[in-house]
Scaffold this active site. Structure first.
Site, PDB file in Angstrom:
ATOM      1  N   GLU A 119       6.871 -17.850  -7.162  1.00 32.45           N
ATOM      2  CA  GLU A 119       6.324 -18.035  -8.373  1.00 32.45           C
ATOM      3  C   GLU A 119       6.507 -16.602  -9.297  1.00 32.45           C
ATOM      4  O   GLU A 119       5.762 -16.134 -10.141  1.00 32.45           O
ATOM      5  CB  GLU A 119       4.539 -18.203  -8.461  1.00 32.45           C
ATOM      6  CG  GLU A 119       4.052 -19.387  -7.724  1.00 32.45           C
ATOM      7  CD  GLU A 119       4.333 -20.730  -8.382  1.00 32.45           C
ATOM      8  OE1 GLU A 119       5.086 -20.378  -9.593  1.00 32.45           O
ATOM      9  OE2 GLU A 119       4.048 -21.523  -7.692  1.00 32.45           O
ATOM     10  N   HIS A 142      -3.230 -15.560  -8.056  1.00 31.59           N
ATOM     11  CA  HIS A 142      -3.000 -17.082  -7.992  1.00 31.59           C
ATOM     12  C   HIS A 142      -3.555 -17.841  -6.814  1.00 31.59           C
ATOM     13  O   HIS A 142      -3.125 -17.104  -5.683  1.00 31.59           O
ATOM     14  CB  HIS A 142      -1.658 -17.447  -8.202  1.00 31.59           C
ATOM     15  CG  HIS A 142      -1.330 -18.993  -7.634  1.00 31.59           C
ATOM     16  ND1 HIS A 142      -1.797 -20.149  -8.324  1.00 31.59           N
ATOM     17  CD2 HIS A 142      -0.470 -19.396  -7.068  1.00 31.59           C
ATOM     18  CE1 HIS A 142      -1.594 -21.140  -7.822  1.00 31.59           C
ATOM     19  NE2 HIS A 142      -0.592 -20.837  -6.749  1.00 31.59           N
ATOM     20  N   HIS A 144      -5.711 -21.264  -4.691  1.00 31.51           N
ATOM     21  CA  HIS A 144      -5.846 -22.738  -4.767  1.00 31.51           C
ATOM     22  C   HIS A 144      -7.273 -23.006  -4.504  1.00 31.51           C
ATOM     23  O   HIS A 144      -7.668 -23.801  -3.467  1.00 31.51           O
ATOM     24  CB  HIS A 144      -4.992 -23.466  -3.584  1.00 31.51           C
ATOM     25  CG  HIS A 144      -3.415 -23.197  -3.960  1.00 31.51           C
ATOM     26  ND1 HIS A 144      -2.508 -23.534  -2.894  1.00 31.51           N
ATOM     27  CD2 HIS A 144      -2.563 -22.923  -4.705  1.00 31.51           C
ATOM     28  CE1 HIS A 144      -1.331 -23.418  -3.162  1.00 31.51           C
ATOM     29  NE2 HIS A 144      -1.392 -22.962  -4.301  1.00 31.51           N
ATOM     30  N   HIS A 215      -2.721 -28.153  -8.833  1.00 33.18           N
ATOM     31  CA  HIS A 215      -2.159 -27.137  -7.968  1.00 33.18           C
ATOM     32  C   HIS A 215      -3.016 -26.143  -7.601  1.00 33.18           C
ATOM     33  O   HIS A 215      -3.244 -25.903  -6.460  1.00 33.18           O
ATOM     34  CB  HIS A 215      -0.836 -26.838  -8.799  1.00 33.18           C
ATOM     35  CG  HIS A 215      -0.383 -25.735  -7.931  1.00 33.18           C
ATOM     36  ND1 HIS A 215       0.845 -25.430  -8.277  1.00 33.18           N
ATOM     37  CD2 HIS A 215      -0.573 -24.707  -7.144  1.00 33.18           C
ATOM     38  CE1 HIS A 215       1.431 -24.470  -7.641  1.00 33.18           C
ATOM     39  NE2 HIS A 215       0.437 -23.829  -6.679  1.00 33.18           N
TER      40      HIS A 215
END
Ligand code: 13P
Ligand code: ZN
Length: 268
Positions: A119, A142, A144, A215
């Site tokens: 990413e 980032h 989940h 996601h």
């Protein structure tokens, strides 16, 4: 071959290690799930005179503004739960003066095949946008988060940002207070793509958290703790909302008037 890190840089990386342990214990960082970066450009000292000994990686179509920037970034395929040894699962990269590639100048487990997160384009574009808008946010997380992802699987919240924010804000006052700009929802987009990067940059111009449909979530902050807080508080709202449904009833929810009162009294 590696550079020496100063105390300011070490301090920011140690916050990343701590936050990564929270992500794993919350069940948000399965296997290599999630990635973290810090824009170190302003605090990094001791760049080498020659970069010849360091691994060089070329990139295509990265923004020219990335030239000469220095970033800490987690490695692709690496376990965030191993960030207690950051030199093994993360690295520091320095872009060259045309942003056509970067050198890995620290970490990477001294492995020539080590690469930053898939990413990377999102991380770089977001950092550049935060600089351009005069923000002091230098860290990106980032991850989940289970309940926030779960919400995006529900047709009502998959596209309706307003309904999503009302649902999480109305679960408890702190969500309205500490995620004051709410979450922005990006349509499902290929992980690692420039399209996802652009959608995320746009979402974070007006929101505290970008929700990547089906996601995960991404937020920025002055440090890793602050970026984590935005996602953690938003996920708390999602958890309460879903637990009410799982208990067999729709959440009563604070009213729009209750929410407006918070905005007025606390100047949100
Ligand atoms: P990386 O291992 O490449 O960082 O990918 C993890 C991830 O969460 C992709 O969105
Ligand atoms: Zn992910």
């Amino acid at each position: 071959m590696s550079v020496i890190l100063n105390d300011l840089v070490k301090e920011e990386i140690s916050k990343v290690s701590e936050v990564a342990s929270y992500l794993f214990s919350k069940g948000w960082a399965e296997r290599n799930g999630g990635n973290i970066s810090i824009n170190l450009t302003e605090i990094f000292t001791g760049l080498p005179e020659s970069f010849d000994e360091f691994t060089y990686v070329s990139v295509a179509n990265f923004p020219k503004e990335a030239a000469n920037k220095v970033f800490f970034v987690t490695g692709t395929g690496k376990r965030l739960r191993e960030l207690n040894k950051p030199e093994k699962v993360s690295c520091i990269i320095k872009f060259d003066d045309s942003a056509s590639g970067y050198h890995i100048i620290w970490g990477g487990n001294n492995d020539p095949s080590f690469r930053p997160t898939s990413e990377l384009i999102s991380h770089v574009k977001i950092h550049l946008d935060k600089i351009a808008e005069g923000s002091d946010h230098r860290t990106i997380v980032h991850t989940h988060p289970i309940e926030l992802i779960c919400m995006t699987h529900y047709y009502r919240f998959n596209t309706d940002e307003q309904a999503f924010n009302f649902a999480i804000w109305s679960t408890l006052p702190e969500v309205r207070a500490f995620v004051p700009r709410g979450v922005g929802i990006t349509p499902y987009t290929l992980p690692g793509s420039e399209a996802l990067a652009d959608l995320t940059v746009a979402a974070l111009r007006s929101k505290d958290v970008a929700i990547w449909n089906l996601h995960g979530a991404l937020a920025t902050g002055r440090d890793a703790h602050e970026a984590f807080d935005f996602i953690d508080v938003a996920n708390k709202g999602a958890t309460i909302f879903l637990k009410c449904l799982a208990s067999g009833f729709s959440p009563l929810g604070m009213s729009q008037e209750n929410l407006d009162e918070l905005v007025e009294v606390f100047g949100l």
